[in-house]
Design a protein around this motif. Structure first.
Motif, PDB file in Angstrom:
ATOM      1  N   VAL A  26       0.851  -1.189   0.000  1.00 30.76           N
ATOM      2  CA  VAL A  26       0.000   0.000   0.000  1.00 30.76           C
ATOM      3  C   VAL A  26       0.888   1.240   0.000  1.00 30.76           C
ATOM      4  O   VAL A  26       1.658   1.444   0.936  1.00 30.76           O
ATOM      5  CB  VAL A  26      -0.925   0.016   1.244  1.00 30.76           C
ATOM      6  CG1 VAL A  26      -1.768   1.281   1.255  1.00 30.76           C
ATOM      7  CG2 VAL A  26      -1.802  -1.227   1.292  1.00 30.76           C
ATOM      8  N   ASP A  27       0.780   2.030  -1.050  1.00 29.52           N
ATOM      9  CA  ASP A  27       1.525   3.282  -1.133  1.00 29.52           C
ATOM     10  C   ASP A  27       0.737   4.390  -0.456  1.00 29.52           C
ATOM     11  O   ASP A  27      -0.503   4.385  -0.472  1.00 29.52           O
ATOM     12  CB  ASP A  27       1.777   3.676  -2.591  1.00 29.52           C
ATOM     13  CG  ASP A  27       2.747   2.741  -3.285  1.00 29.52           C
ATOM     14  OD1 ASP A  27       3.584   2.120  -2.597  1.00 29.52           O
ATOM     15  OD2 ASP A  27       2.655   2.621  -4.525  1.00 29.52           O
ATOM     16  N   LYS A  28       1.455   5.347   0.117  1.00 35.40           N
ATOM     17  CA  LYS A  28       0.814   6.484   0.754  1.00 35.40           C
ATOM     18  C   LYS A  28      -0.039   7.210  -0.269  1.00 35.40           C
ATOM     19  O   LYS A  28       0.366   7.415  -1.415  1.00 35.40           O
ATOM     20  CB  LYS A  28       1.866   7.418   1.335  1.00 35.40           C
ATOM     21  CG  LYS A  28       1.289   8.505   2.198  1.00 35.40           C
ATOM     22  CD  LYS A  28       2.356   9.231   2.975  1.00 35.40           C
ATOM     23  CE  LYS A  28       1.679  10.139   3.981  1.00 35.40           C
ATOM     24  NZ  LYS A  28       2.562  10.520   5.044  1.00 35.40           N
ATOM     25  N   GLY A  29      -1.252   7.574   0.122  1.00 36.24           N
ATOM     26  CA  GLY A  29      -2.157   8.305  -0.757  1.00 36.24           C
ATOM     27  C   GLY A  29      -2.973   7.429  -1.679  1.00 36.24           C
ATOM     28  O   GLY A  29      -3.791   7.935  -2.435  1.00 36.24           O
ATOM     29  N   SER A  30      -2.759   6.116  -1.623  1.00 29.43           N
ATOM     30  CA  SER A  30      -3.515   5.219  -2.504  1.00 29.43           C
ATOM     31  C   SER A  30      -4.735   4.668  -1.775  1.00 29.43           C
ATOM     32  O   SER A  30      -4.818   4.707  -0.564  1.00 29.43           O
ATOM     33  CB  SER A  30      -2.625   4.072  -2.997  1.00 29.43           C
ATOM     34  OG  SER A  30      -2.215   3.257  -1.918  1.00 29.43           O
ATOM     35  N   ILE A  31      -5.666   4.161  -2.559  1.00 33.39           N
ATOM     36  CA  ILE A  31      -6.876   3.555  -2.018  1.00 33.39           C
ATOM     37  C   ILE A  31      -6.937   2.130  -2.540  1.00 33.39           C
ATOM     38  O   ILE A  31      -6.770   1.893  -3.738  1.00 33.39           O
ATOM     39  CB  ILE A  31      -8.134   4.333  -2.458  1.00 33.39           C
ATOM     40  CG1 ILE A  31      -8.086   5.766  -1.919  1.00 33.39           C
ATOM     41  CG2 ILE A  31      -9.394   3.614  -1.986  1.00 33.39           C
ATOM     42  CD1 ILE A  31      -9.180   6.666  -2.456  1.00 33.39           C
ATOM     43  N   HIS A  32      -7.167   1.194  -1.630  1.00 30.50           N
ATOM     44  CA  HIS A  32      -7.271  -0.220  -1.993  1.00 30.50           C
ATOM     45  C   HIS A  32      -8.584  -0.782  -1.472  1.00 30.50           C
ATOM     46  O   HIS A  32      -9.088  -0.324  -0.447  1.00 30.50           O
ATOM     47  CB  HIS A  32      -6.126  -1.029  -1.375  1.00 30.50           C
ATOM     48  CG  HIS A  32      -4.788  -0.674  -1.919  1.00 30.50           C
ATOM     49  ND1 HIS A  32      -4.150  -1.437  -2.859  1.00 30.50           N
ATOM     50  CD2 HIS A  32      -3.964   0.365  -1.675  1.00 30.50           C
ATOM     51  CE1 HIS A  32      -2.992  -0.888  -3.155  1.00 30.50           C
ATOM     52  NE2 HIS A  32      -2.855   0.216  -2.449  1.00 30.50           N
TER      53      HIS A  32
END
Length: 164
Positions: A26-32
């Motif tokens: 999970v990258d910062k600023g991403s939505i999963h």
């Protein structure tokens, strides 16, 4: 670099795998979104990420460093927030009281006015309008969910997990 990474996370209950070799980045600023049937292990995985469960094997990295969140307080201290399926709010208390309940820095005295201003600022910033003085028992389910989200944001969550 990923803010959170899991590698081969496994968790079994009574010999039956709920999670088997789960790897996630999970990258910062991403939505999963985790998708799957009931019983697929989604809640088990997020409970591991939040320190409610401990993985039987595999590893978790937070900002590139190996971590083992043994309790939700470990996860909160690192910057992980979670809104669980079943809210953990005290119905007889106000929205503000629920948000500031159990804060590490609430030793003896709390500036309620400053806390309320911060809650209102967060609510405005993220479009999560709530009344800090409202009793939680008088709130709708949607309003209660906003309180839970604000509680995590108030604790400076860098990663917010929403379980359903």
């Amino acid at each position: 670099m990923a803010i959170l990474e899991t590698r081969n996370i496994c968790k079994a209950f009574a010999g039956v795998y709920a999670n088997e070799n789960i790897s996630l980045s999970v990258d910062k600023g991403s939505i999963h979104a985790l998708l799957g049937e009931n019983g697929a292990g989604k809640t088990t995985l997020v409970n591991i990420l939040y320190g409610i469960y401990t993985a039987d094997s595999g590893e978790m990295l937070w900002k590139g460093q190996r971590v083992d969140f043994r309790t939700p307080m470990d996860a909160i201290a690192a910057g992980v927030g979670m809104v669980q399926q079943h809210f953990s709010l005290v119905p007889k208390m106000t929205t503000l009281d629920n948000i500031i309940l159990n804060l590490q820095n609430n030793r003896f005295f709390l500036n309620r006015s400053a806390a309320e201003k911060r809650v209102l600022a967060l609510a405005q910033k993220y479009g999560l309008q709530v009344n800090p003085k409202a009793r939680v028992s008088d709130l709708s389910v949607g309003e209660r969910q906003r309180v839970e989200i604000l509680k995590a944001l108030y604790r400076d969550a860098e990663l917010l997990i929403l379980d359903e």
